[in-house]
Motif scaffolding. Structure first.
Motif, PDB file in Angstrom:
ATOM      1  N   THR B  40       0.924  -1.089  -0.363  1.00  0.00           N
ATOM      2  CA  THR B  40      -0.273   0.026   0.059  1.00  0.00           C
ATOM      3  C   THR B  40       0.990   0.965  -0.544  1.00  0.00           C
ATOM      4  O   THR B  40       0.428   1.928  -0.723  1.00  0.00           O
ATOM      5  N   ALA B  41       1.992   0.544   1.050  1.00  0.00           N
ATOM      6  CA  ALA B  41       2.975   2.251   0.990  1.00  0.00           C
ATOM      7  C   ALA B  41       3.283   2.812  -0.508  1.00  0.00           C
ATOM      8  O   ALA B  41       3.349   3.489  -0.934  1.00  0.00           O
ATOM      9  N   ASP B 170     -13.624  11.019   7.900  1.00  0.00           N
ATOM     10  CA  ASP B 170     -13.126   9.470   8.617  1.00  0.00           C
ATOM     11  C   ASP B 170     -13.492   9.765   6.066  1.00  0.00           C
ATOM     12  O   ASP B 170     -14.487  10.207   5.027  1.00  0.00           O
ATOM     13  N   TYR B 171     -12.582   8.450   5.974  1.00  0.00           N
ATOM     14  CA  TYR B 171     -12.349   7.826   4.909  1.00  0.00           C
ATOM     15  C   TYR B 171     -11.724   9.465   3.986  1.00  0.00           C
ATOM     16  O   TYR B 171     -12.062   9.386   2.343  1.00  0.00           O
ATOM     17  N   ALA B 176      -4.310  10.562   4.756  1.00  0.00           N
ATOM     18  CA  ALA B 176      -3.861   9.511   5.162  1.00  0.00           C
ATOM     19  C   ALA B 176      -1.955   9.932   4.929  1.00  0.00           C
ATOM     20  O   ALA B 176      -1.148   9.904   6.228  1.00  0.00           O
ATOM     21  N   ARG B 177      -1.509  10.565   3.653  1.00  0.00           N
ATOM     22  CA  ARG B 177      -0.035  11.271   3.543  1.00  0.00           C
ATOM     23  C   ARG B 177       0.290  11.463   2.204  1.00  0.00           C
ATOM     24  O   ARG B 177       1.022  12.518   3.249  1.00  0.00           O
ATOM     25  N   ARG B 205      -1.267  19.548   8.178  1.00  0.00           N
ATOM     26  CA  ARG B 205       0.206  19.488   8.161  1.00  0.00           C
ATOM     27  C   ARG B 205       1.006  20.100   7.407  1.00  0.00           C
ATOM     28  O   ARG B 205       0.953  21.055   6.788  1.00  0.00           O
ATOM     29  N   GLY B 209       5.252  17.197   6.678  1.00  0.00           N
ATOM     30  CA  GLY B 209       4.234  16.572   6.682  1.00  0.00           C
ATOM     31  C   GLY B 209       3.932  16.550   8.132  1.00  0.00           C
ATOM     32  O   GLY B 209       3.419  14.613   8.198  1.00  0.00           O
ATOM     33  N   ILE B 217      -4.039  13.298  12.397  1.00  0.00           N
ATOM     34  CA  ILE B 217      -4.548  12.191  11.417  1.00  0.00           C
ATOM     35  C   ILE B 217      -4.177  10.729  11.496  1.00  0.00           C
ATOM     36  O   ILE B 217      -3.306   9.864  12.613  1.00  0.00           O
ATOM     37  N   GLY B 218      -5.123  10.094  11.183  1.00  0.00           N
ATOM     38  CA  GLY B 218      -5.544   8.721  11.429  1.00  0.00           C
ATOM     39  C   GLY B 218      -5.816   8.249   9.609  1.00  0.00           C
ATOM     40  O   GLY B 218      -5.723   8.907   8.678  1.00  0.00           O
ATOM     41  N   ASP B 219      -4.889   6.491   9.580  1.00  0.00           N
ATOM     42  CA  ASP B 219      -5.535   5.681   8.601  1.00  0.00           C
ATOM     43  C   ASP B 219      -6.271   4.857   8.048  1.00  0.00           C
ATOM     44  O   ASP B 219      -6.335   3.956   9.367  1.00  0.00           O
ATOM     45  N   CYS B 220      -7.389   4.965   7.154  1.00  0.00           N
ATOM     46  CA  CYS B 220      -7.889   4.278   7.411  1.00  0.00           C
ATOM     47  C   CYS B 220      -7.206   2.275   6.503  1.00  0.00           C
ATOM     48  O   CYS B 220      -8.279   1.989   6.980  1.00  0.00           O
ATOM     49  N   GLY B 221      -6.232   2.598   6.576  1.00  0.00           N
ATOM     50  CA  GLY B 221      -5.210   1.467   5.934  1.00  0.00           C
ATOM     51  C   GLY B 221      -5.983   0.538   4.621  1.00  0.00           C
ATOM     52  O   GLY B 221      -6.573   1.460   3.805  1.00  0.00           O
ATOM     53  N   HIS B 222      -5.568  -0.465   4.451  1.00  0.00           N
ATOM     54  CA  HIS B 222      -6.097  -1.237   3.335  1.00  0.00           C
ATOM     55  C   HIS B 222      -7.736  -1.344   2.975  1.00  0.00           C
ATOM     56  O   HIS B 222      -8.091  -0.995   3.931  1.00  0.00           O
ATOM     57  N   ARG B 233      -8.052   9.824   8.368  1.00  0.00           N
ATOM     58  CA  ARG B 233      -8.859  10.619   9.335  1.00  0.00           C
ATOM     59  C   ARG B 233      -8.772  11.539  10.077  1.00  0.00           C
ATOM     60  O   ARG B 233      -7.505  11.378  10.342  1.00  0.00           O
TER      61      ARG B 233
END
Lengths: 649, 649
Positions: B40-41, B170-171, B176-177, B205, B209, B217-222, B233
Motif C-alpha cells: 500500500t505504501a 473519515d474516509y 493519510a499521506r 500538515r 509532512g 491524523i489517522g489512516d483508514c488502512g488497506h 481520518r
C-alpha cells in the motif's frame, strides 16, 4: 416470543453438531485475519503453516479410510471443512485442494498400491499435492482435455505429455509453491487406442522443491482473492512415470498394454469417475454458506448500531436496520441463507450415507446426489456472491475497509461461482438430468395419457394433474401449502415447456445445436426453479422437526420469507402463466414486507444462531456495540496513534 | 451492414472528442497497471507521482477560472477525468479528490482572497489537499455532521473542534499521506448561534509532512480497492484558524462576529452549497461508465476467442460468445452501457453550459441538473458493479487473475455505489424531487381536474391522459414508440401511486416516519423508472442525430436492446398493471433474444468504438487473439520461466 440463539443453533448444527463445536474451538488457533497488505509470498507461506497446524488437529484424516488410520467420517470432514469459512478462506481452499481433491482422488480413484504408500503422508500433510484436471483450453469441458498419458509396453511406463499451450494444466492449487506430486488427468492411450480421461500420480518436484525433469511449473500470480493459495501451471514434456502411477480403480493397463475396465462405455466411465469426485463440489457449496453467514452477521450487527437520519417526530436518529429498504436488503438474504444451510446439511448427510464404508453402491442415489450437488453449488455460490456484495454496500464506506473483513469475504468467494464447475454449466447439467427423468416419466404414459398430457400442457393446465390449481386459486400466499404449490407449479411448467421445445431436436436432420442454444436460457430457469423447490422442501422438513414451539414458529417465518421472496423475484412468471393474479402478486410483496418487519427484532438472534466464533468477527465495524450507537468504523484505535504517522510524507 | 468502429466512436466521443483524443494520447504515459502485489505504501507513492505527471499535462487546470490561468472548460475536464477510468482508478480518484473536490470547493465556495492565494498551487499539484466532509457518524446525513467551527471575536479566529469520536472526519482522500490543507465542513457557530454547515480551509500538515498542532491524523488502512489513494481520518482538538479561512461565497462572518448570507434560509443555504459540488457526483458517474466499458471490452474480446464444448453437428468447438446465455450476460449490459455513456455525456454538457463563466444562474436548471446527476450516478454505478462482476464470471478462472485486469476493476469501482452519495439515499433524493414537482403539477389542476385525475388513477387509467394506451395495446414491442410508451407509463404510474400513498403523511397527527418507511421501496422503484426513461430519451435523441444510415441503424438496435432488456427486467410490473399481456411480455423476451443474435456479429465493433487505448487492455486474457483461438490466460510467458521457480520451496 423470545427464542434463544442456542436453540436455533442446535437446529442448524444438526447431525455433526459435535464436529462443528470441535472446529469452533480450534478456530481460535486457526482463524486469524491475515494482514491484507501482506505480500503474496508471505501469505502463501503463512497459509502453508496453517495447513500444517490443521493437519496436527487430526481433523483432516477423519475423512479417510479407517484401514489407513482415517476416521471414515466423510460427512464430518466436509462439515468441518465448511466451518473454516468463518476464518481465512485461503486456508479453506488450500485444505480442500490437499485433502479433498488431491487426497480424495488418491483415495477413490487409487487402489491399495497407492493407499499403502501415500495416504498416511497425505493425511499428515507431509506430502502436499495437486489436483491437475483443468487445462488452459479446457475448463468446463473436462472430457476433452488434451494432455496425454501414452503407455510404452517396452519400458512399462506412461509418458505424460502436454501437446500444445492450450493443454497446459492451469489454476492448479498447490502447484506454484508447495506441491510435490500431482494427480494428473490425461487421455489414456495404449496400443495406439485412446480410452478417455484417466488420472495418474505424477511427481512434479523433488524434495528440494525443484521442478522434476520435463516438468515446467508456472505461477498464476496475484488473484482477486485467495492469495494464500499458490495456484500454478504445469506443462509436461514427455515425462515418464511407471505403469503403477495409474490410479486404477476404474480402469487399468496390464504390463503388455492391454486395457481393462469394469465400465465398458467410455463416456459412462468418465462420468462415473467425475461422480466419485462430487465431494469437492459439495465442499465448495458448504464454504459458500459459512462465508455468507459471516458476512450477514457483520452487516446485521452493524445495521443494529449504525444510525443515520432523524425521525422527524422524535428527532432521534434511526438505526438503519429499522428502515424497510435496509431490511429488504438483508433479511430475505438471511432467510435464503438459512434455507441453503439446511439443504446443504441434508446434501452432506446423504453423501455420507451413500459413501459409508461397506455400503453397496446405489447408482440411482449417486446420480441424484450429483444432480442435487450441482444445483445447490450453483445456486448457493451465486447467492453468496450477491449477498456478500449486498452486505458490503449495506455497511457503506465502513464495508469497503479491509479491517472490517467484508472486502476479503467478497474477493475470496468470488471464484466459487467458477471453480468446481462453472455455475452456468452446472445448471445445464441439472436441466439435462431433469429432462431425461421427465422423458422417462412421460414415456411411461400410454398413448391416451400422452395425448391428454399434451392437451393439458397446451391448455396451460399442465399442473392440474398435481391437483395444485385449487390451492393456487384460493389459497393464502402466506400459507406454506400455497407457497410450495407455486414453487412446484413453476418447476413443472418450466420443465414441461422446455421438454416440448427440446423435442424438436429429436427430429431427423434437426439443427441440434441451434435448438439447444435457443432453449438454453429456458433450461437454466427450469433448473433454477427445481433447485429452489428442493431447497424449500429441505428447509420445511427441518422446521417441522423442531420440537420447541417458539423456535419452530420463528423458523416457520424465516421459511415463509425465503419462499415468498423467491416467488416475488420471479413473480412475472407466475402472473404470465396465471398462477398468480396481479392482486395476489401484490399480496406476495406485502407479505414479504410484513415478514421483514416481524423478523427485524429477531435479526440478531438469527445471526447469533450460526455460532460463529467471536474472534472470526472481530473488527472495528462492531465497535458500535461497545460505544452503544456511534459505530466507529476502521482499524483499531492503535492505528490512530501518531506513531502511525511515521510513514507519512 | 458493416459499420466502422470509428464512425460509432465519433458518436460516443461527442462534444469533447478532441479532449478525449488528447487524453488517449496521454494514457500511454499514465495508464499502467500497477503490480497488484505492491505494498500500500509503494502504491500510494506511485499514485502521487502519477498525480504530478498528470498536473504537468496541464489538463487539470482546464477546469478552473481563466482569471487564474485555468481554462474555464468544466465539461472538458470532467470528460478528461472520466477517461482516466481506462487506466488506473486510484489515479482517477486521487485526481478527483485533488482537483474536483478540494480544488473545486476552493473555487466555488471560496472568494478572491482564497483564489489569489491557493488556486495556482492547487492546479499545479503543488498544494495537495483534502475534502473533509464525511464523518464517522454522519456519512449520508451531511446536514447533521457535528464538527464545529466557533468564531472568537476576541482573536478574530475560528476554533475547529471534533466534539466526539463520531464527529471524526473519515474516509478522507489525500489525508493519510499527502494532504497539506483540508476544506473542513463544520457547523458554523458565532455569537452562540449556529448557522449550519460551512466550509473552512484548514492546514493539517506542515511542509515536513508532520500533523499540525491539535490535528490528529489517522489512516483508514488497506481497502477493498483504490489502495493508491491515501484515505485517512482527521480529528481536531480546538484548532485555531484566522477568520479569512472561511470559504465565504455563500455566508460570511464579520470581524465582530456578525453572520451574513445572501441566502437567509439555513436549509436552503445548505442545499445550495451541496449543489455547487454536483461536479464530483457527475465525475464519479463518468468514471463508472469508462470502467464498465473497459470490462466489457475485455470480456467480449475474450468471448470471441474462447472456445468450449463442441457443436455435435460439426464437431468443432464453439466460441463462447455464440452461446445465447453468454450473449445474454454481456450484450444487454453493453447496450445499457451505450445508453449510460450518452446520458452521461448530456449531463456533462448541460452542467458545462449551466456553469459557463458569466452565465446568469438558472436555479430551476441547476435543480434539474442535481436531480439528474443523483439519478444517473446511482443507476450508473450499480450498473458498473453488476456488469464488471458479470464480465469477471464470463471470463471464468481467467477473469479471477489480476494479470487480466478484471479483479482490480471490480475492487476499485465497488465503492462508487457508496461515495459521493450512497445510491439508495440518492434515489430517495430523486423520488422526493419528483414527488414535489408532481404535487405542483396536480396542484395546478382545478377541482374537477383533481377529481378526474383521482378517478382515472383509481381506475388504473392514469396514463390515458398521455394517450399512450392505444400504442401500448396495439403497438409492436419492437417499435421505439411502444418501448418509450411502456417506460413512460411505468414512470407515471409509480409516481402517481407513490404520491397517493405519501398523501396520507400530510394528514394531521400522521405517523410521518412510518408512512415514509412503508413507502420507501415504492419510492425507490419510482425514481429508478424515471432514470430509465430519461436515459432512454437521451440515447434515442443521440441515435437520431447520427448521419450515417448504417451506423444509425446499428445504434437503433442497441437502443432497442437497452429498452427491451430494461422492460423485460421489470416485466412483472407491466403485466401486473396490464400495460403488457402475458403474450406480449413473452414477445419482449423473444425480441431481446433476437437482438442478442443480431448484434452478436457487431459485438467487437461496438466495444472497439469506445476507443480504449490498447495499452489499457494489454493482458494475457487477449492472447487468444494472437494464437487464434486457444486463449492462454494468465501472466505473460516470461513469468513461466524457471527463473520464476527461484521463489519456490
Amino acid at each position: 416470543m423470545t427464542v434463544e440463539p442456542r436453540t436455533l443453533q442446535r437446529v442448524l448444527d444438526g447431525r455433526w453438531a459435535e464436529v462443528r463445536d470441535e472446529v469452533r474451538g480450534q478456530m481460535g488457533e486457526l482463524a486469524f485475519h491475515p494482514d491484507p497488505d501482506m505480500s503474496t509470498a508471505d501469505y502463501r507461506a503463512l497459509t502453508t503453516d496453517n495447513l500444517r497446524l490443521l493437519a496436527r488437529t487430526g481433523r483432516p484424516r477423519q475423512g479417510f479410510d479407517p484401514a489407513y488410520g482415517g476416521g471414515g467420517d466423510v460427512g464430518g470432514v466436509v462439515t468441518a471443512f465448511a466451518m473454516l469459512g468463518y476464518g481465512d478462506l485461503s486456508l479453506l481452499v488450500k485444505a480442500g485442494v490437499q485433502w479433498g481433491l488431491f487426497g480424495g482422488a488418491v483415495q477413490v480413484l487409487g487402489t491399495s498400491r497407492h493407499h499403502d504408500e501415500y495416504l498416511k503422508p497425505i493425511m499428515d500433510g507431509e506430502l502436499l499435492g495437486c489436483f491437475a484436471m483443468t487445462e488452459t483450453g479446457h475448463g468446463s469441458d473436462v472430457q476433452h482435455l488434451r494432455t496425454t498419458a501414452t503407455y510404452d509396453p517396452a519400458t512399462h511406463e506412461f509418458e505424460i505429455h502436454t501437446p500444445d499451450p492450450g493443454s497446459r494444466k492451469d489454476y492448479i492449487g498447490n502447484a506454484a509453491r508447495d506441491g510435490r506430486m500431482a494427480v494428473v488427468f490425461a487421455q489414456l492411450v495404449t496400443g495406439g487406442e485412446s480410452h478417455g480421461v484417466h488420472a495418474l500420480l505424477v511427481p512434479i518436484r523433488d524434495e528440494a522443491g525443484n521442478a522434476m525433469p520435463g516438468v515446467t511449473i508456472g505461477d498464476c500470480g496475484h488473484k482477486a482473492g485467495l492469495n494464500g493459495v499458490d495456484n500454478g501451471r504445469l506443462t509436461f514434456d514427455r515425462v515418464r512415470v511407471p505403469r503403477e502411477a495409474l490410479l486404477n480403480a476404474l480402469g487399468d493397463v496390464a504390463e503388455d498394454g492391454t486395457y481393462t475396465s469394469s465400465i465398458a462405455n467410455e463416456t459412462r466411465r468418465f462420468f462415473t469417475m467425475l461422480g466419485t469426485l462430487v465431494r469437492g463440489r459439495i465442499s465448495v457449496a458448504g464454504g459458500a454458506v459459512t462465508a455468507t453467514e459471516k458476512a450477514l452477521a457483520l452487516a446485521i450487527r452493524y445495521g443494529e448500531t449504525r444510525r443515520q437520519f432523524a425521525d422527524p417526530a422524535t428527532g432521534e436518529e434511526v438505526v438503519v436496520l429499522d428502515y424497510l429498504v435496509h431490511q429488504r436488503k438483508l433479511l430475505p438474504a438471511l432467510a435464503t441463507t438459512y434455507a441453503m444451510h439446511v439443504a446443504q446439511a441434508d446434501l452432506v448427510s446423504d453423501m455420507h450415507d451413500l459413501q459409508a464404508p461397506g455400503r453397496t453402491p446405489d447408482e440411482r442415489g449417486q446420480r441424484e446426489l450429483e444432480t442435487r450437488a450441482a444445483g445447490i453449488k450453483a445456486v448457493g455460490t451465486w447467492h453468496a456472491t450477491a449477498t456478500i456484495q449486498t452486505c458490503r454496500e449495506a455497511c457503506g464506506g465502513a464495508g469497503y475497509l479491509s479491517a472490517n473483513l467484508l472486502p476479503q469475504l467478497k474477493a475470496d468467494t468470488d471464484v466459487f461461482t467458477t471453480f468446481e464447475g462453472d455455475n452456468t454449466v452446472l445448471l445445464q447439467l441439472v436441466a439435462k438430468t431433469l429432462l431425461s427423468d421427465y422423458g422417462r416419466r412421460i414415456g411411461k404414459l400410454d398413448l391416451v395419457g400422452k395425448a391428454r398430457f399434451a392437451a393439458d400442457f397446451v391448455a396451460g393446465t399442465v399442473v392440474e394433474r398435481t391437483g395444485l390449481r385449487a390451492v393456487l386459486r384460493r389459497g393464502d400466499v402466506r400459507d406454506r401449502a400455497c407457497q410450495r404449490g407455486l414453487l412446484v407449479a413453476r418447476e413443472e411448467h418450466l420443465l414441461a415447456s422446455a421438454a416440448q421445445r427440446m423435442r424438436k431436436a429429436l427430429a431427423p436432420g434437426a439443427d441440434q445445436f441451434g435448438i439447444f442454444n435457443d432453449t438454453q436460457d429456458h433450461l437454466l430457469v427450469a433448473a433454477r426453479a427445481h433447485v429452489d423447490r428442493i431447497v424449500f422442501d429441505a428447509f420445511a422438513a427441518a422446521v417441522d422437526r423442531v420440537a420447541e414451539p417458539a423456535a419452530r414458529g420463528l423458523l416457520a417465518q424465516v421459511l415463509g420469507l425465503y419462499a415468498l421472496s423467491t416467488i416475488e423475484e420471479d413473480r412475472a412468471f407466475f402472473i404470465e402463466h396465471s398462477y398468480l393474479t396481479p392482486r395476489r402478486a401484490k399480496a406476495v410483496t406485502q407479505a414479504v414486507n410484513a415478514l421483514c418487519r416481524q423478523l427485524r427484532p429477531h435479526a440478531r438472534t438469527l445471526v447469533d444462531a450460526f455460532g460463529i466464533p467471536e474472534p472470526c468477527l472481530a473488527s472495528p465495524l462492531l465497535d458500535g456495540e461497545r460505544d452503544g450507537g456511534a459505530a466507529v468504523s476502521g482499524p483499531s484505535p492503535s492505528r490512530e496513534e501518531p506513531t502511525d504517522l511515521a510513514s507519512v510524507g
